[in-house]
Scaffold this active site. Structure first.
Site, PDB file in Angstrom:
ATOM      1  CD  GLU A  78    -115.190  28.700 -28.603  1.00  0.00           C
ATOM      2  OE1 GLU A  78    -114.240  29.320 -28.098  1.00  0.00           O
ATOM      3  OE2 GLU A  78    -116.354  28.800 -28.208  1.00  0.00           O
ATOM      4  CG  ASP A 117    -108.183  36.472 -25.865  1.00  0.00           C
ATOM      5  OD1 ASP A 117    -108.982  35.704 -25.317  1.00  0.00           O
ATOM      6  OD2 ASP A 117    -108.171  36.686 -27.092  1.00  0.00           O
ATOM      7  CE1 TYR A 142    -118.219  32.209 -24.470  1.00  0.00           C
ATOM      8  CE2 TYR A 142    -117.061  31.673 -26.492  1.00  0.00           C
ATOM      9  CZ  TYR A 142    -117.069  31.826 -25.115  1.00  0.00           C
ATOM     10  OH  TYR A 142    -115.922  31.596 -24.403  1.00  0.00           O
TER      11      TYR A 142
END
Ligand SMILES: Cc1ncc(COP(=O)(O)O)c(C=O)c1O
Lengths: 405, 274
Positions: free
Chosen positions: B50, B61, B176
């Site tokens: 990734e 994040d 995911y």
């Protein structure tokens, strides 16, 4: 860009939460269920007479609404043109229009069974309003504020603390409003179940731009009635400052379908549009995606977001609510920049002609009034949203004028 | 699915082991170090790469990936350089699938169609775009699928029964599963809960399920890998890179620090089903 004019400018957003290409729901999957839940809750609330009457009650007895529509006689004489009226939302409890939105959203939070509030703030006016409703309704409240803003808006930081809120100084990025908003979103992604995110302006993912607009539209609805009572007709022009765009859309929305009313939004031109020391996203930005919506943004050619700059912390945001982007592209509203020094001059003019100390944000709108009113006939009418009072800004203004406080 | 992705999961199934998916930020702290790390990943045990694309405002994040993005941007990294890295990597490795991960605005400014064409040409297999949920599929997902690229979607603990089909539709490559509600680099996931969630998603799709967010050690990776088809590790690698820096610049140990932690976690992943 100009598109075909729609039948009504008041219909948006569509089912996808978009105003034309603007708006939408650009958020991480973790937040999607929350956003959808909020959408459902708001759809039900706005049809519920009990919700609406509780909000109306609080607006009247807690905030002090309706705010007066005031004819600024001496300023009008001083400018020698159109009659200038102020919608005096600076007289609201907490000192700005931000309380209108916070009361609406805290009632929603309560309805949804949420038990914790988070908010972002730039100037601290929204933070204070959020902390106020949190205290009033017994909620714990965490306010994210850029570290730079914590420094330059210290009186508001203290007010929030007095009201029992916790303040988290955000050092990421440049430490201003956009970074505070990133941090609030990160908190929300982490605490999805119990937390209500009380966004302070008409931006963010759908349904925020819509619901914040609706709660702020009380400004325009009142003004529209008041001016007809006082003058027997609608105004020729309405003007408001735009940071994220909530006070402006609140004034504008009820007038959007009144063809004869010219609508002007005023952005922060900072030190000028040539460099990067400004916050004029509509005038100098391009459409992009940030904080959950597509809208005009200050960004570099590669799509990295740029920091804005303005003497007024409340206008210091690189984006703008999506409905304004659409109103710009459709041509219904006009958006212009005002520089720091013009706003400072306007600030002082109002202090001396009317005995009103305005916040620096509406001082930008006032600077545009000062340019336009003299060009207009004496029987024409301008309404400007005087959306905040200037107590919070006296230190900033003192420093800018070289005065020792 | 791209051929590379199909082949990789077929091989992993044959070997009865979960995929080790490694995330790092392209261009952190500079192009050359970052390319050296990328080239070393397969030998260190990565099965799928990734590749982070930096954004100034990464709202999902945590602090370590935020900082990595800022270092990368400061070094002048951008999408053309991201494609250049992938082309350089593909000179020696045409088997390891590469998934780029980032936020929509830089792609939107580059032009979604041009982005997809250039990505495909460079040898990229798929993408994860954090702020494009299924509601926004017209933007990039549908065009990506039309060009034969994978659009990998995140499913989260908040993805309920009602929403899961929507999340799975138009997803390709793998799913995911974000094992915690939160940002990257936060709390560690609970293996039992993860196993239950993976089983739940597996009942609804034939796609492999890779699990990430909060996995930092070989032990955690091993526990997660028992139930999942893949384990994603990101912040731990990004932090190792950050810790190796000398005044913000790559040091002699930057590349080896990143690859060492990958090797050690790879052992955990490989022993998951022993
Ligand atoms: C008095 C005042 N006006 C305007 C603004 C800008 O926000 P908006 O454009 O949402 O009204 C702020 C924000 O803090 C404010 O405090």
């Amino acid at each position: 860009m100009s598109m075909q004019a729609p039948n009504s400018f008041k219909m948006g957003p569509d089912n996808e939460g978009q105003f034309g290409i603007f708006g939408g729901r650009f958020v991480a999957e973790t937040l999607m269920p929350n956003i959808l839940e909020l959408d459902e809750a708001y759809k039900a609330a706005k049809k519920d007479p009990e919700f609406l009457s509780e909000l109306a009650y609080l607006n009247k007895h807690y905030t002090g609404r309706p705010s007066p529509l005031y004819f600024a006689e001496r300023l009008t004489a001083h400018l020698g043109g159109a009659k200038v009226y102020f919608k005096r939302d600076e007289l609201n409890h907490t000192g700005s229009h931000k309380i209108n939105n916070c009361l609406g959203q805290i009632l929603l939070a309560k309805r949804m069974g949420k038990t914790r509030l988070i908010a972002e703030t730039g100037a601290g006016q929204h933070g204070v309003a959020a902390a106020t409703v949190a205290a009033r309704f017994g909620y714990p409240c965490l306010v994210y504020m850029g570290a730079k803003d914590v420094g330059r808006q210290s009186p508001n930081v203290f007010r929030m603390k007095l009201l029992g809120a916790e303040i988290e100084a955000v050092t990421a990025g440049a430490g201003t409003l956009k970074d505070a908003m990133n941090e609030a979103l990160r908190d929300w992604v982490t605490n999805v179940k119990d937390t209500y995110y009380l966004i302070g302006t008409a931006a963010g993912p759908h349904p925020y731009p819509e619901l914040v607009r609706d709660f702020q539209s009380v400004i325009g609805k009142e003004a529209r009635e008041q001016i007809q009572e006082m003058e027997g007709r609608l105004p020729d022009m309405i003007i408001a400052s735009v940071g994220g765009g909530s006070n402006a859309i609140g004034l504008f929305h009820p007038f959007l379908d009144d063809d004869g009313v010219q609508i002007v939004g005023v952005e922060a031109g900072g030190l000028g549009l040539e460099g990067d020391q400004h916050c004029a996203s509509l005038t100098a930005g391009r459409p992009g995606v940030l904080h959950g919506n597509r809208t005009y943004l200050l960004q570099d050619p590669e799509g990295q977001i740029e920091e804005g700059a303005s003497i007024s912390a409340g206008l210091d945001y690189p984006g703008i609510g999506p409905e304004h982007s659409w109103l710009k592209d459709t041509g219904r509203c006009e958006y212009v920049p005002i520089m720091d020094d013009e706003a400072l001059d306007a600030f002082q003019v109002l202090c001396r002609t009317e005995g009103i100390i305005p916040a620096l944000e509406p001082s930008h709108a006032l600077a545009e009034v000062i340019k336009r009113a003299p060009q207009m006939d004496k029987d024409q009418i301008i309404i400007m949203n005087l959306c905040g009072r200037g107590d919070k800004d006296v230190h900033t203004v003192g420093a800018a004028l070289g005065m020792e406080l | 699915m791209t051929q590379r992705m199909t082949d990789r999961f077929a091989k992993l199934a044959e070997e009865n082991r979960p995929a080790f998916v490694t995330y790092f930020m392209g261009g952190d702290p500079d192009y050359d170090s970052s390319l050296a790390i990328m080239k070393g990943l397969p030998a260190a045990g990565a099965d799928i790469i990734e590749l982070g694309m930096p954004f100034s405002d990464p709202m999902a994040d945590g602090p370590s990936i935020q900082a990595a993005g800022l270092r990368s941007l400061k070094g002048g990294h951008n999408l053309p350089k991201c494609f250049e890295m992938v082309r350089a990597f593909r000179e020696d490795d045409n088997e390891t699938p590469i998934v780029v991960m980032g936020y929509y605005n830089p792609i939107y400014q580059y032009g979604p169609e041009k982005f997809l064409d250039d990505a495909k040409e460079a040898g990229i297999d798929g993408m994860i775009v954090v702020d494009l949920p299924p509601e926004m599929d017209e933007e990039l997902c549908i065009p990506a699928l039309a060009k034969g690229l994978n659009f990998i979607r995140l499913a989260t603990p908040t993805t309920d029964e009602k929403r899961l089909p929507k999340v799975l539709s138009n997803t390709s490559g793998f799913v995911y599963y974000v094992s915690i509600t939160g940002i990257t680099g936060a709390a560690a996931p609970e293996p039992d809960q993860v196993a239950a969630s993976v089983a739940h998603i597996k009942a609804k799709t034939d796609l492999p399920i890779c699990v990430g967010f909060g996995v930092r050690t070989a032990e955690q990776a091993s526990a997660i890998g028992r139930a999942a088809d893949g384990v994603v590790v990101g912040s731990a690698i990004v932090s190792a890179i950050a810790d190796s820096l000398d005044d913000g610049q790559a040091s002699a140990t930057t590349v080896s620090s990143a690859l060492d932690i990958v090797s050690s976690i790879a052992e955990g992943v490989r022993s998951a089903r022993d």
